[in-house]
Design a protein around this motif. Structure first.
Motif, PDB file in Angstrom:
ATOM      1  N   SER A  74       1.526  30.437 -22.265  1.00  0.00           N
ATOM      2  CA  SER A  74       0.657  31.309 -23.065  1.00  0.00           C
ATOM      3  C   SER A  74       1.260  32.710 -23.114  1.00  0.00           C
ATOM      4  O   SER A  74       1.868  33.164 -22.141  1.00  0.00           O
ATOM      5  CB  SER A  74      -0.760  31.356 -22.466  1.00  0.00           C
ATOM      6  OG  SER A  74      -0.743  32.008 -21.207  1.00  0.00           O
ATOM      7  N   GLN A  75       1.074  33.361 -24.234  1.00  0.00           N
ATOM      8  CA  GLN A  75       1.580  34.721 -24.380  1.00  0.00           C
ATOM      9  C   GLN A  75       0.911  35.376 -25.585  1.00  0.00           C
ATOM     10  O   GLN A  75       0.322  34.706 -26.444  1.00  0.00           O
ATOM     11  CB  GLN A  75       3.106  34.715 -24.576  1.00  0.00           C
ATOM     12  CG  GLN A  75       3.555  34.023 -25.863  1.00  0.00           C
ATOM     13  CD  GLN A  75       5.063  33.944 -25.967  1.00  0.00           C
ATOM     14  OE1 GLN A  75       5.665  33.022 -25.449  1.00  0.00           O
ATOM     15  NE2 GLN A  75       5.664  34.914 -26.637  1.00  0.00           N
ATOM     16  N   VAL A  76       1.012  36.696 -25.623  1.00  0.00           N
ATOM     17  CA  VAL A  76       0.508  37.463 -26.768  1.00  0.00           C
ATOM     18  C   VAL A  76       1.640  37.623 -27.760  1.00  0.00           C
ATOM     19  O   VAL A  76       2.767  37.987 -27.394  1.00  0.00           O
ATOM     20  CB  VAL A  76      -0.016  38.842 -26.332  1.00  0.00           C
ATOM     21  CG1 VAL A  76      -0.502  39.632 -27.548  1.00  0.00           C
ATOM     22  CG2 VAL A  76      -1.140  38.682 -25.322  1.00  0.00           C
ATOM     23  N   GLN A  77       1.340  37.363 -29.018  1.00  0.00           N
ATOM     24  CA  GLN A  77       2.336  37.511 -30.072  1.00  0.00           C
ATOM     25  C   GLN A  77       1.676  38.250 -31.235  1.00  0.00           C
ATOM     26  O   GLN A  77       0.949  37.657 -32.025  1.00  0.00           O
ATOM     27  CB  GLN A  77       2.858  36.141 -30.511  1.00  0.00           C
ATOM     28  CG  GLN A  77       4.120  36.190 -31.368  1.00  0.00           C
ATOM     29  CD  GLN A  77       4.686  34.800 -31.597  1.00  0.00           C
ATOM     30  OE1 GLN A  77       4.044  33.950 -32.194  1.00  0.00           O
ATOM     31  NE2 GLN A  77       5.901  34.568 -31.130  1.00  0.00           N
ATOM     32  N   GLU A  83       3.341  25.696 -15.332  1.00  0.00           N
ATOM     33  CA  GLU A  83       2.477  26.694 -15.962  1.00  0.00           C
ATOM     34  C   GLU A  83       3.216  28.031 -16.056  1.00  0.00           C
ATOM     35  O   GLU A  83       3.702  28.547 -15.053  1.00  0.00           O
ATOM     36  CB  GLU A  83       1.195  26.861 -15.155  1.00  0.00           C
ATOM     37  CG  GLU A  83       0.357  25.604 -15.074  1.00  0.00           C
ATOM     38  CD  GLU A  83      -0.931  25.830 -14.294  1.00  0.00           C
ATOM     39  OE1 GLU A  83      -1.416  26.986 -14.279  1.00  0.00           O
ATOM     40  OE2 GLU A  83      -1.430  24.870 -13.677  1.00  0.00           O
ATOM     41  N   ARG A  84       3.322  28.549 -17.277  1.00  0.00           N
ATOM     42  CA  ARG A  84       3.884  29.881 -17.516  1.00  0.00           C
ATOM     43  C   ARG A  84       2.864  30.675 -18.324  1.00  0.00           C
ATOM     44  O   ARG A  84       2.958  30.797 -19.538  1.00  0.00           O
ATOM     45  CB  ARG A  84       5.209  29.777 -18.270  1.00  0.00           C
ATOM     46  CG  ARG A  84       6.312  29.061 -17.480  1.00  0.00           C
ATOM     47  CD  ARG A  84       7.578  28.912 -18.287  1.00  0.00           C
ATOM     48  NE  ARG A  84       8.602  28.166 -17.553  1.00  0.00           N
ATOM     49  CZ  ARG A  84       9.746  27.746 -18.086  1.00  0.00           C
ATOM     50  NH1 ARG A  84      10.015  28.010 -19.371  1.00  0.00           N
ATOM     51  NH2 ARG A  84      10.613  27.065 -17.354  1.00  0.00           N
ATOM     52  N   LEU A  85       1.874  31.153 -17.598  1.00  0.00           N
ATOM     53  CA  LEU A  85       0.753  31.819 -18.236  1.00  0.00           C
ATOM     54  C   LEU A  85       0.886  33.327 -18.068  1.00  0.00           C
ATOM     55  O   LEU A  85       0.837  33.843 -16.954  1.00  0.00           O
ATOM     56  CB  LEU A  85      -0.570  31.326 -17.630  1.00  0.00           C
ATOM     57  CG  LEU A  85      -0.768  29.789 -17.613  1.00  0.00           C
ATOM     58  CD1 LEU A  85      -2.096  29.439 -16.967  1.00  0.00           C
ATOM     59  CD2 LEU A  85      -0.676  29.224 -19.021  1.00  0.00           C
ATOM     60  N   ILE A  95      -0.376  29.624 -27.625  1.00  0.00           N
ATOM     61  CA  ILE A  95      -0.389  28.637 -26.540  1.00  0.00           C
ATOM     62  C   ILE A  95       0.555  27.502 -26.917  1.00  0.00           C
ATOM     63  O   ILE A  95       0.492  26.971 -28.029  1.00  0.00           O
ATOM     64  CB  ILE A  95      -1.802  28.079 -26.301  1.00  0.00           C
ATOM     65  CG1 ILE A  95      -2.783  29.213 -25.978  1.00  0.00           C
ATOM     66  CG2 ILE A  95      -1.799  27.036 -25.207  1.00  0.00           C
ATOM     67  CD1 ILE A  95      -3.726  29.540 -27.068  1.00  0.00           C
ATOM     68  N   VAL A  96       1.422  27.123 -25.988  1.00  0.00           N
ATOM     69  CA  VAL A  96       2.372  26.037 -26.212  1.00  0.00           C
ATOM     70  C   VAL A  96       2.156  24.970 -25.143  1.00  0.00           C
ATOM     71  O   VAL A  96       2.092  25.280 -23.951  1.00  0.00           O
ATOM     72  CB  VAL A  96       3.829  26.534 -26.168  1.00  0.00           C
ATOM     73  CG1 VAL A  96       4.797  25.342 -26.265  1.00  0.00           C
ATOM     74  CG2 VAL A  96       4.087  27.525 -27.295  1.00  0.00           C
ATOM     75  N   ILE A  97       2.004  23.724 -25.585  1.00  0.00           N
ATOM     76  CA  ILE A  97       1.936  22.579 -24.681  1.00  0.00           C
ATOM     77  C   ILE A  97       3.050  21.624 -25.107  1.00  0.00           C
ATOM     78  O   ILE A  97       3.020  21.068 -26.193  1.00  0.00           O
ATOM     79  CB  ILE A  97       0.562  21.894 -24.742  1.00  0.00           C
ATOM     80  CG1 ILE A  97      -0.530  22.870 -24.282  1.00  0.00           C
ATOM     81  CG2 ILE A  97       0.554  20.630 -23.888  1.00  0.00           C
ATOM     82  CD1 ILE A  97      -1.930  22.323 -24.391  1.00  0.00           C
ATOM     83  N   GLN A  98       4.034  21.474 -24.248  1.00  0.00           N
ATOM     84  CA  GLN A  98       5.249  20.731 -24.601  1.00  0.00           C
ATOM     85  C   GLN A  98       5.548  19.679 -23.546  1.00  0.00           C
ATOM     86  O   GLN A  98       5.381  19.908 -22.351  1.00  0.00           O
ATOM     87  CB  GLN A  98       6.419  21.707 -24.739  1.00  0.00           C
ATOM     88  CG  GLN A  98       7.731  21.069 -25.151  1.00  0.00           C
ATOM     89  CD  GLN A  98       8.812  22.114 -25.405  1.00  0.00           C
ATOM     90  OE1 GLN A  98       8.521  23.305 -25.487  1.00  0.00           O
ATOM     91  NE2 GLN A  98      10.052  21.667 -25.510  1.00  0.00           N
TER      92      GLN A  98
END
Length: 383
Positions: free
Chosen positions: A304-307, A258-260, A313-316
């Motif tokens: 997850s990040q603000v862009q 998790e990299r939230l 949100i990325v699920i890889q």
């Protein structure tokens, strides 16, 4: 056929055979032979038709016979002309009717072609509407299912939270009693081992109740039963709840990173977003299982990040990936690459429709035996 709008000739009124028959008939009526021709001969008399001379009649026993025969021929010519006129009218009428029938036939053929084209378009429209209705029904089914899950989660939370609360409280009290027992019980090896085992059992039970409470909290967050249909929600909380539920589903055997990052709140439907995250995580877990069941290197990254003005949100995963032949159909309803009975083929369809309903977007980048990367973007709403 001659219409006789102009003055006819004797040859146009009578054929050669008819002229011979007329001459024989007239000769039989007169004392001397009679001849009707177009040329004047001797004391012949004119034969008129519509006040115009069409021939000459010669012969006969006397002048009176000639005049009478000429009058008879003129009289007959009138009926010949009437017959010809009637025949011409019938011919013209028939031709006109035939031409009109042909025109109507061509019009009917053109109309039939148009109706066939219209029928094809209507059938296509009906098929499209049936697809829309089927998709709408599926969405309603999914919505009803989510509400049922939410109601079930609410019931579970209500029924479990209270007993879990006093069980957890009682276990902590019991653990304190163990400390008291250590002071008053005889200090023997058997008592020390017994109290030590008892304390460890209580600690494990307290940890178990905490885990049950955490699962119930995740179910409550997943179903968002106590929230309005659309509300401000914390995407990271929804992601973490989905991760916990997937971990529970797979007996905590998944390696999920998790990299939230800190995110602003997003206006949306929490339960549908939770369902979307769960479906995507479940797909990733299945891809790891299909790649190699015993491969410890399989992992899932949740980021997850603000862009800009969106939440990304990325699920890889590094699982089996999606075959090239299947990529064009991955969002089709009921399409699945899993074995029969292992999937409904609605996970990605529901995920795409849910993200679109939130004015967002979803993209998938996948390669066989390399993995799949799903990227979701949701517009930011002020908190």
């Amino acid at each position: 056929m001659r219409s006789f709008e102009d003055d006819p000739t004797l040859q146009e009124l009578l054929s050669a055979d008819q002229l011979q028959r007329l001459n024989r008939a007239l000769s039989g009526l007169c004392k001397e032979p009679v001849t009707l021709s177009e040329h004047k001969a001797g004391d012949s008399v004119p034969v008129e038709f519509n006040l115009e001379r069409v021939g000459w009649l010669s012969g006969g026993g006397s002048r009176d016979e000639q005049l009478a025969a000429a009058e008879l021929v003129s009289f007959l010519m009138m009926f010949v002309a009437k017959y010809r006129l009637a025949a011409n009218l019938h011919h013209d009428t028939t031709e006109a009717s035939y031409a009109e029938l042909q025109r109507q036939n061509e019009a009917l053929k053109a109309s039939e072609t148009r109706f066939r084209e219209l029928s094809g378009k209507l059938q296509q429209t009906v098929d499209e509407q049936v697809d829309v209705i089927r998709q709408t029904q599926q969405e309603l089914f999914e919505s009803a299912r989510l509400r049922s899950v939410g109601q079930l989660a609410a019931g579970v939370a209500h029924e479990i939270n209270n007993p879990i609360g006093f069980i957890s409280s009682n276990l902590r009290v019991a653990r304190d009693y163990v400390e008291d027992l250590k002071e008053i019980a005889p200090d023997t090896p058997a008592n020390r081992d017994l109290l030590q085992d008892f304390q460890e059992l209580l600690t494990e039970s307290i940890d178990g109740t905490s885990r049950i409470a955490s699962i119930v909290a995740d179910l409550k967050t997943f179903s968002s039963i106590d929230q309005a249909d659309y509300s401000l929600c914390n995407v990271n909380d929804l992601l973490q709840s989905a991760v916990h539920l997937v971990q529970t589903e797979y007996s905590h055997s998944l390696q999920i990173i998790e990299r939230l990052n800190e995110l602003p709140q997003v206006s949306g439907h929490p339960s549908r977003l939770s369902q979307t995250f769960f479906n995507l995580l479940d797909n990733a877990a299945q891809a790891l299982r299909d790649e190699a069941a015993d491969d410890a290197s399989g992992r899932i990254l949740v980021q997850s990040q603000v862009q800009g003005d969106t939440v990304r949100i990325v699920i890889q995963d590094n699982g089996c990936g999606i075959p090239e032949a299947s990529r064009a159909r991955i969002f089709d309803a009921f399409f699945t690459t899993r074995p029969v009975g292992s999937g409904t083929g609605l996970g990605l369809t529901v995920a795409r429709d849910t993200v679109r309903a939130h004015n967002g977007n979803v993209t998938i980048d996948s390669h066989p035996r390399t993995g799949t990367r799903v990227t979701l973007t949701l517009p930011v709403k002020g908190s």
